[in-house]
Design an enzyme around this catalytic site. Structure first.
Site, PDB file in Angstrom:
ATOM      1  CG  ASP A  43     -18.514 -33.053   4.569  1.00 48.68           C
ATOM      2  OD1 ASP A  43     -18.628 -34.278   4.515  1.00 48.68           O
ATOM      3  OD2 ASP A  43     -17.461 -32.445   4.261  1.00 48.68           O
ATOM      4  CG  HIS A 100     -17.115 -32.211  -2.751  1.00 49.21           C
ATOM      5  ND1 HIS A 100     -17.111 -30.946  -2.204  1.00 49.21           N
ATOM      6  CD2 HIS A 100     -16.546 -33.028  -1.813  1.00 49.21           C
ATOM      7  CE1 HIS A 100     -16.557 -30.990  -0.993  1.00 49.21           C
ATOM      8  NE2 HIS A 100     -16.217 -32.245  -0.731  1.00 49.21           N
ATOM      9  CG  ASP A 105     -15.759 -34.518   6.567  1.00 49.77           C
ATOM     10  OD1 ASP A 105     -16.781 -33.950   6.980  1.00 49.77           O
ATOM     11  OD2 ASP A 105     -15.455 -34.599   5.357  1.00 49.77           O
ATOM     12  CG  HIS A 115     -14.352 -31.201   2.802  1.00 52.84           C
ATOM     13  ND1 HIS A 115     -14.436 -32.435   3.401  1.00 52.84           N
ATOM     14  CD2 HIS A 115     -13.034 -30.901   2.701  1.00 52.84           C
ATOM     15  CE1 HIS A 115     -13.200 -32.884   3.641  1.00 52.84           C
ATOM     16  NE2 HIS A 115     -12.338 -31.970   3.238  1.00 52.84           N
TER      17      HIS A 115
END
Ligand SMILES: [Zn+2]
Length: 317
Positions: free
Chosen positions: A165, A128, A252, A167
């Site tokens: 991931d 991120h 995740d 995200h």
């Protein structure tokens, strides 16, 4: 020696955020490293040492201004980065810069054929973090710095970063958005933090077409995600022909995660790994470096990481 899988794991990675209540917690490192030990895999892997990444190496992907702000936030005892939602403790700069340095050692090992591939059980995660902004539990964009370092230090021409991931890896996308030499591929839950990663985000300028986003709704799993790797990513790699495959390995996206609502199984992570190893075998001399990103259900994180590492060690069918 050249046919081994390398492991970057060091207990310093458990020290960032020690004692703090946070989903990105030290026990994540313990879960992954402990499971790799108990499974017997770790003892068969070539160990990669940590080292401190230099400011110049961090600057491969981050601005001087951001590095100054992040260092000041850490040194002055700020509870979180002033640039975004990343909690920090007094040792966060030390830990995060050693994570980056360790990853660069892993890149060295794989690019010089001392290992065939590598898994880096690092904290904090990185995908991120943009050039100018740490956010989303991330300080430095480990995978992005690895890609740039492979290009500058080892002459890699084209690097694939595949991010499974749950995200979207907004930081990685942002850093290479106009860059045709780094292909960014992401499967992620949509809508979800950080809000980027629409299918029409495909890169800009010379980099147009070198970003490929596959967003899927909550509840998606094997069919959508393995399907996207096979049917969207793999054909594009015939034209892109990466010299190195990097994985933003967030777990995740596994069933039972606390932050994500995908349903991938441990076997699915092995299959995703084999697909990427197939790309690497075809184009990259089998060179793969995988970096831990998210994964917040400790037992699921541990078993998925074991499945992924086992697949890296087994090789391509
Ligand atoms: Zn994540």
């Amino acid at each position: 020696m050249g046919n081994t899988t390398a492991l970057l794991a060091d207990s310093i990675f458990r020290e960032h955020l020690a004692g703090r209540e946070h989903p990105e917690r030290p026990e994540r490192y313990d879960a992954v490293a402990g499971a790799l030990e108990r499974s017997g895999l770790a003892s068969r892997m070539k160990r990669i040492a940590i080292r401190v990444a230099t400011e110049e190496e961090l600057g491969l992907c981050h601005t001087k201004e951001y590095l100054k702000v992040a260092r000041r936030d850490v040194e002055t005892g700020h509870p979180f980065l002033s640039t975004g939602d990343t909690d920090i403790t007094r040792n966060s700069w030390d830990v995060a810069s050693r994570a980056v340095g360790g990853v660069l050692n892993a890149v060295d090992a794989v690019m010089t054929s001392k290992a065939r591939n590598a898994f880096c059980a690092v904290r904090p995660p990185g995908h991120h973090a943009t050039a100018a902004r740490g956010m989303g539990f991330c300080l430095f964009n480990n995978v992005a710095i690895a890609a740039r370092y492979a290009q500058r230090r080892h002459g890699a021409q084209r690097v694939l970063i595949a991010d499974w991931d749950v995200h979207h890896g907004n930081g990685t996308q942002d850093i290479f958005y106009a860059d045709p030499t780094v292909f960014f591929f992401s499967t992620h839950q949509w809508p979800l933090y950080p809000g980027t990663g629409r299918a029409d985000e495909r890169g800009a300028g010379l980099g147009e077409g070198a970003t490929l986003n596959c967003p899927f709704p909550a509840g998606s799993g094997r069919r959508e995600i393995v399907g996207a790797f096979e049917n969207a990513l793999v054909p594009q790699m015939e034209a892109f022909r990466p010299d190195l495959v990097l994985i933003s390995a967030g777990f995740d996206s596994r069933e039972g995660d606390l932050l994500g609502r995908f349903t991938l199984s441990d076997n699915d992570f092995a299959e995703l790994t084999r697909i990427l190893m197939g790309v690497a075998e075809r184009h990259s001399g089998s060179r793969v470096v995988s970096l831990l990103e998210g994964g917040y259900n400790l037992s699921g994180l541990a078993s998925a990481a074991v499945s992924h590492v086992q697949a890296l060690m087994d090789g391509v069918d």
